[in-house]
Motif scaffolding. Sequence first.
Motif, short mmCIF file in Angstrom:
data_model
loop_
_atom_site.label_atom_id
_atom_site.label_comp_id
_atom_site.label_asym_id
_atom_site.label_seq_id
_atom_site.Cartn_x
_atom_site.Cartn_y
_atom_site.Cartn_z
N GLN A 83 0.97 -1.22 0.06
CA GLN A 83 -0.01 0.07 -0.02
C GLN A 83 0.81 1.39 -0.01
O GLN A 83 0.58 2.21 0.70
N ASP B 79 -6.16 2.60 -0.41
CA ASP B 79 -5.55 2.68 0.87
C ASP B 79 -4.17 2.78 0.56
O ASP B 79 -3.40 2.01 0.28
N ARG C 2 -0.76 3.56 2.82
CA ARG C 2 0.02 3.94 4.00
C ARG C 2 1.33 4.17 3.88
O ARG C 2 1.82 4.69 4.93
#
Length: 124
Positions: free
Chosen positions: A85, A118, A120
């Motif tokens: 991610q 998403d 991160r």
Amino acid sequence: MEDYISISTLNDFIFCPYSIYLHNVYMEADEGLYHATPQTQGRIAHENIDKKKASNRADDLQALPVMSEEYGLMGKIDIYKGREQKLIERKYQLRNIYQGQIYQLWAQYLCMKEMGYDVRAIAY
């Protein structure tokens, strides 16, 4: 139709606002007229990303068009590593990270978040 700001224009503006003018005036001409050597090398280095040959992992997204209605931004990411991610902005040769490059990567991040990804981590 709304006008969107190209994400790469953020970097260009911080680096040299005059370069935006030159890009628009000479858009149809030979890039050698308005691109400095580092820009030309960067374009060549991006060819593998644009052709989606920078990674062969199925969960890696390359040259994904992104946009944000909230911020009025549009552009393309280089690589999003799905497993980690992680959003990655690739550069040909990176000795320093400049403010415009940071803005460019954060704009990509905001677009991806708005699009439901998403993210991160972000990296160069």
